[in-house]
Design an enzyme around this catalytic site. Structure first.
Site, mmCIF file in Angstrom:
data_model
loop_
_atom_site.group_PDB
_atom_site.id
_atom_site.type_symbol
_atom_site.label_atom_id
_atom_site.label_comp_id
_atom_site.label_asym_id
_atom_site.label_seq_id
_atom_site.Cartn_x
_atom_site.Cartn_y
_atom_site.Cartn_z
ATOM 1 N N GLY A 69 0.603 -1.180 0.016
ATOM 2 C CA GLY A 69 0.084 -0.147 -0.033
ATOM 3 C C GLY A 69 0.854 1.284 -0.150
ATOM 4 N N THR A 70 2.074 1.153 0.743
ATOM 5 C CA THR A 70 2.912 2.222 0.801
ATOM 6 C C THR A 70 3.360 2.686 -0.561
ATOM 7 O OG1 THR A 70 3.374 1.904 2.939
ATOM 8 C CG2 THR A 70 5.127 3.470 1.615
ATOM 9 N N GLN A 177 -7.897 1.864 5.086
ATOM 10 C CA GLN A 177 -8.726 1.449 6.614
ATOM 11 C C GLN A 177 -10.094 1.113 6.162
ATOM 12 O OE1 GLN A 177 -7.490 0.688 9.337
ATOM 13 N NE2 GLN A 177 -5.120 1.298 8.910
ATOM 14 N N SER A 194 -4.295 -1.292 0.734
ATOM 15 C CA SER A 194 -3.433 -2.386 1.122
ATOM 16 C C SER A 194 -3.949 -3.606 1.765
ATOM 17 C CB SER A 194 -2.360 -1.681 2.136
ATOM 18 O OG SER A 194 -1.168 -2.749 2.449
ATOM 19 N N ALA A 195 -3.529 -4.968 1.176
ATOM 20 C CA ALA A 195 -4.239 -5.977 1.419
ATOM 21 C C ALA A 195 -4.240 -6.674 2.851
ATOM 22 C CB ALA A 195 -3.856 -7.053 0.345
ATOM 23 N N HIS A 196 -3.118 -6.345 3.490
ATOM 24 C CA HIS A 196 -2.977 -6.705 4.848
ATOM 25 C C HIS A 196 -3.618 -6.011 6.009
ATOM 26 C CE1 HIS A 196 -0.152 -3.570 5.103
ATOM 27 N NE2 HIS A 196 -0.381 -3.424 6.349
ATOM 28 N N CYS A 320 5.786 8.000 24.232
ATOM 29 C CA CYS A 320 6.260 7.023 25.162
ATOM 30 C C CYS A 320 6.596 5.695 24.326
ATOM 31 C CB CYS A 320 5.503 6.751 26.215
ATOM 32 S SG CYS A 320 4.471 8.195 27.097
#
Length: 459
Positions: A69-70, A177, A194-196, A320
């Site tokens: 996807g990136t 998303q 993105s498939a994942h 953090c």
């Protein structure tokens, strides 16, 4: 062990597993070759493209598969900007886009282009008017996610596409998303996913470029995937990605309703069970499976570690938990509390009992961390001078806010406490503490070794 981080990566869907195993046997050959094995691989690739295009709502010849996807985002932005170079070099993005979009924007700016970031409200949503105002002569491309990856807020894509169409500017939508839940509405020009994120295998992305959109692929020329994604196609992964997308879509309507009820339960009960919690993100216009909240006086890394020990896998945008010691750009843009941040994103099939157990475990985990950090348990005692200075230099979240809370009652109503801090999270967390406590945040000013944050006691 309940896995509550599907916004990062959804578990592999059973249909994806079956399709992947079958395609490993049938789809290993070069789909560009005319012999039998190549033709078989080509048939699988074409069928997967048609299935994915149907789910997206585009033509098969408008969709190409990418290695991630990136990569789809980077290729889509670079190609659209290059294709419309004559129109100008101005790029518009929202302030809460995925890092892949913002990294592309930074690269464009470094190359001499200009970028406008459209701000968001406290729920993480752009306003259509603010987005439309950012468009101007010379705007080559606009980018807007369909829904936010950290807080789940859905963006007004339809209204923004209308504004872009009136301005003659193509809009790229990052649908990573939301695509599992349905197609993206509106007259968008480019789309990535993105498939994942929907239960497909990692290593497969989608890039859609509508017909008529000026697009110039960047990098060395390649004959595969219409020249828009170089390299040998990962046919088994692509087949599994398309099969799983079709499968999750078939389940999406009832599963969205079921998960939305579980998320609503978390949104309601966490503030009831845990004191000093801020639930962030739009309460209505949001993804059905995702909820984010922040816990005052809590170290984010410690919270994730303790929840993992209790058997829950969650994510966080707290400074953090980051090697850069800065809050996530999404929380920063929203101006909300960042310390003790937890993102819960429920995968398909999450059991109600697992959510109930999470709600049982969370209060004790938060209380234990607060006790360890010396957070105040009850209200401070009134008394002391008109002003105090708290030196929290060199100390990271949540310590600056804890030290503020410990001494706040020592100044009278109308008095001030100034916190000296060099922690970037304090810029969000101290104003958020004031809002949660009904006190006045006076403002900040540069100090010798950091920043001075002033708070006035109102009650």
């Amino acid at each position: 062990m309940p896995y509550f981080d599907s916004a990062s990566a959804a578990p592999l869907h059973p249909v994806a597993r079956q399709a992947l195993q079958a395609a490993l046997d049938e789809g290993w050959a070069d789909p560009a070759r005319p012999y039998r094995e190549g033709r078989r691989a080509r048939l699988l690739l074409d069928a997967a493209r048609e299935a994915a295009a149907e789910a997206v709502g585009c033509r098969p010849d408008e969709l190409v598969f990418t290695p991630s996807g990136t990569r789809a985002v980077h290729a889509g932005i670079a190609g659209a900007l290059a294709g419309r170079r004559r129109a100008g070099r101005h790029l518009v993005v929202s302030a809460v886009e995925h890092s892949s979009v913002l990294q592309s924007a930074a690269a464009h700016e470094a190359d001499g282009g200009t970028v406008t970031e459209v701000p968001v409200d406290g729920g993480g949503r752009v306003t259509p008017d603010a987005y439309a105002a950012a468009l101007r002569d010379g705007t080559a491309l606009a980018c807007l996610q369909s829904a936010n990856h950290e807080v789940g807020t859905e963006q007004p894509v339809v209204e923004v596409t209308e504004a872009c169409r009136e301005a003659g500017v193509p809009l790229l939508v990052d649908a990573a998303q939301s695509l599992a839940w349905g197609p993206v509405e509106g007259d968008w020009s480019l789309l990535t996913a993105s498939a994942h994120k929907w239960g497909g295998p990692a290593g497969v992305g989608l890039l859609v470029v509508r017909k008529g959109v000026r697009f110039a692929p960047q990098g060395p020329a390649d004959e595969r995937e219409s020249g828009r994604s170089a390299g040998f196609e990962n046919i088994p992964g692509i087949v599994a990605a398309a099969a799983s997308l079709r499968a999750v879509r078939a389940e999406a309507v009832p599963e969205a309703a079921r998960l939305r009820e579980l998320v609503a339960r978390i949104r309601t009960r966490v503030p009831e069970l845990v004191p000093d919690v801020e639930v962030v993100g739009d309460p209505v216009r949001r993804l059905p499976h995702l909820v984010t909240f922040s816990c005052l006086y809590v170290d984010g890394e410690a919270l994730l570690y303790e929840l993992d020990r209790a058997g829950f896998s969650v994510s966080s945008g707290s400074s953090c938990t980051s090697s850069t010691l800065t809050p996530s750009h999404v929380l920063r843009a929203m101006g909300v509390l960042s310390e003790g941040n937890v993102r819960v994103s429920l995968p398909f099939g999450t059991e109600e009992a697992d959510v109930e157990r999470f709600l049982e475990v969370l209060p004790g985990v938060v209380a234990g961390i607060r006790e360890r950090f010396g957070a105040p348990v009850s209200g401070p005692v009134t008394g002391g001078g008109e002003s105090l200075v708290v030196d929290a230099l060199g100390r990271r979240c949540p310590i600056p806010v804890i030290e503020l809370a410990k001494v706040f009652g020592e100044v009278p109503v109308g008095g001030t406490v100034t916190v000296l801090s060099d922690d970037e999270a304090a810029r969000l967390d101290i104003p958020a503490w004031c809002a949660m406590r009904g006190q006045e945040y006076v403002g900040e000013r540069p100090a010798e070794h950091g920043t001075a944050y002033a708070v006035r006691r109102l009650s």
